[in-house]
Scaffold this active site. Structure first.
Site, mmCIF file in Angstrom:
data_model
loop_
_atom_site.group_PDB
_atom_site.id
_atom_site.type_symbol
_atom_site.label_atom_id
_atom_site.label_comp_id
_atom_site.label_asym_id
_atom_site.label_seq_id
_atom_site.Cartn_x
_atom_site.Cartn_y
_atom_site.Cartn_z
ATOM 1 N N SER A 149 -7.706 14.541 9.696
ATOM 2 C CA SER A 149 -7.173 13.181 9.758
ATOM 3 C C SER A 149 -8.229 12.238 10.364
ATOM 4 O O SER A 149 -9.350 12.160 9.851
ATOM 5 C CB SER A 149 -5.865 13.176 10.545
ATOM 6 O OG SER A 149 -5.186 11.940 10.406
ATOM 7 N N ASP A 291 0.517 14.884 1.026
ATOM 8 C CA ASP A 291 -0.143 14.200 2.139
ATOM 9 C C ASP A 291 0.125 12.697 2.095
ATOM 10 O O ASP A 291 0.561 12.144 1.079
ATOM 11 C CB ASP A 291 -1.654 14.454 2.066
ATOM 12 C CG ASP A 291 -2.349 14.351 3.415
ATOM 13 O OD1 ASP A 291 -1.919 13.522 4.239
ATOM 14 O OD2 ASP A 291 -3.312 15.095 3.636
ATOM 15 N N HIS A 318 0.261 16.323 5.322
ATOM 16 C CA HIS A 318 -0.855 15.962 6.190
ATOM 17 C C HIS A 318 -1.195 17.088 7.169
ATOM 18 O O HIS A 318 -2.358 17.261 7.542
ATOM 19 C CB HIS A 318 -0.509 14.683 6.955
ATOM 20 C CG HIS A 318 -1.695 13.984 7.528
ATOM 21 N ND1 HIS A 318 -2.801 13.624 6.780
ATOM 22 C CD2 HIS A 318 -1.966 13.562 8.796
ATOM 23 C CE1 HIS A 318 -3.689 13.030 7.544
ATOM 24 N NE2 HIS A 318 -3.220 12.984 8.776
#
Length: 344
Positions: A149, A291, A318
């Site tokens: 991320s 995601d 995610h």
């Protein structure tokens, strides 16, 4: 009687063979070798002093295992989250003989948390990572950088400036463009939501009431459980819950924005798509079907860098490290082993 005795002897020989193989395993003795380590007393923990424009601060790291050829430094997301959600790696990395380092970035969890907004800038974080690398004595013979991320943004930026120090790069669940991230949220994910729920979320954001419990309730029940971690919030794993609970919003909101439904903070215009070809080290990009970011944009990283591979998690979001764990871990470990063996 002779038949049973022969069977018994065969079992003994088989057991001895397994024990001999275990004794000769490259991961058995050497992985737990602490010779020359200065972090034995603290269980692998080191507080590293980093220099900043506002003076020195300390950041927390913790080493697991020993492998002179493979050392993975983990960059958590957020910004302002913690290392804790990476704890799923404990089930997989030791068995593969991978040495790895948990690390809370400045402002996160166990590291110092100065209330100095001017420190929360991407270039300063890059220099922090480089200082941590130097302190841990990681180099191009062994240094793998894994960013998830926001950590993926940080890992990419580190590679653009310091890739001469890297053996391998892993960009997990991140695209190379914040505008592309926002476009996908706006054109694909938001239209799929209940319009009334979306309107209420946006109304709370417009009013700046980010601490309203209703805001978090709406996000978790209508977006996060679909695109951050595809489990009912009550069933989210403890490492994830601990990481969320410690999120430093004084970093997260100014840089990312108030939620994961797109970027609206300092990172809103960040875009490195045109520069990806400058990355020459072996690179793994990890994407997932559900995601918050478009899988095709995550694959683009693997396609554009000089030596890339794409790992797709068909059931993941995610945090595919949890909701498509077997695919994620198998592909991640295979990449590291292939680079180490010169097969990449």
């Amino acid at each position: 009687m002779w038949h049973y005795r022969a069977l018994f002897l065969s079992l003994i020989l088989l057991l001895c063979g397994h024990l001999a193989a275990a004794e000769n395993s490259p991961h058995r003795g050497s992985y737990f070798d602490q010779a020359g380590r200065t972090d034995v007393l603290t269980g692998g923990v080191r507080m590293i002093t980093v220099q900043t424009p506002k003076g020195p601060f300390r950041v927390w790291t913790k080493r697991i295992g020993n492998n002179p050829r493979i050392k993975v430094l983990l960059l958590h997301g957020g910004p302002g989250a913690t290392h804790e959600y990476f704890e799923a790696l404990d089930t997989y990395f030791p068995g593969a003989g991978i040495e790895y380092y948990y690390y809370d970035q400045l402002g996160s969890a166990y590291s110092d948390q100065p209330d100095l907004p001017e420190l929360w800038e991407l270039p300063r974080f890059v220099e922090e990572v480089e200082q941590v690398r130097q302190a841990l004595r990681l180099d191009r013979r062994n240094f793998y950088l894994l960013g998830q991320s926001w950590g993926g943004i940080l890992a990419l930026e580190y590679a653009f400036k310091y890739q001469q120090n890297l053996k391998g790069l892993i960009i997990s669940n991140m695209v190379a463009s914040a505008p592309a991230y926002n476009r996908y949220a706006r054109e694909v994910l938001m239209p799929a939501m209940d319009p009334k729920v979306l309107a209420e979320i946006q109304g709370i954001e417009a009013a700046g009431k980010y601490e309203d419990p209703r805001y978090e309730e709406l996000l978790f029940s209508n977006f996060y459980n679909q695109h951050i971690l595809r489990m009912p919030p009550a069933e989210w794993p403890d490492p994830v819950l601990r990481a969320f609970a410690k999120l430093n919003k004084k970093i997260y909101i100014p840089m990312q924005g108030p939620s994961e439904m797109g970027a609206s903070g300092k990172l809103v215009d960040w875009d490195r798509t045109a520069d990806l070809a400058k990355i020459t080290v072996p690179t793994l990009a990890i994407g997932a079907r559900y995601d918050t970011m478009e899988p095709a944009q995550m694959k683009l990283i693997a396609d554009r860098v000089r030596h890339g591979r794409y790992l797709y998690c068909p059931n993941g979001s995610h945090l595919a490290i949890y909701d498509d764990q077997q695919v994620y871990m198998t592909g991640l470990i295979r990449f590291i082993e292939d680079v180490d063996a010169g097969r990449f």
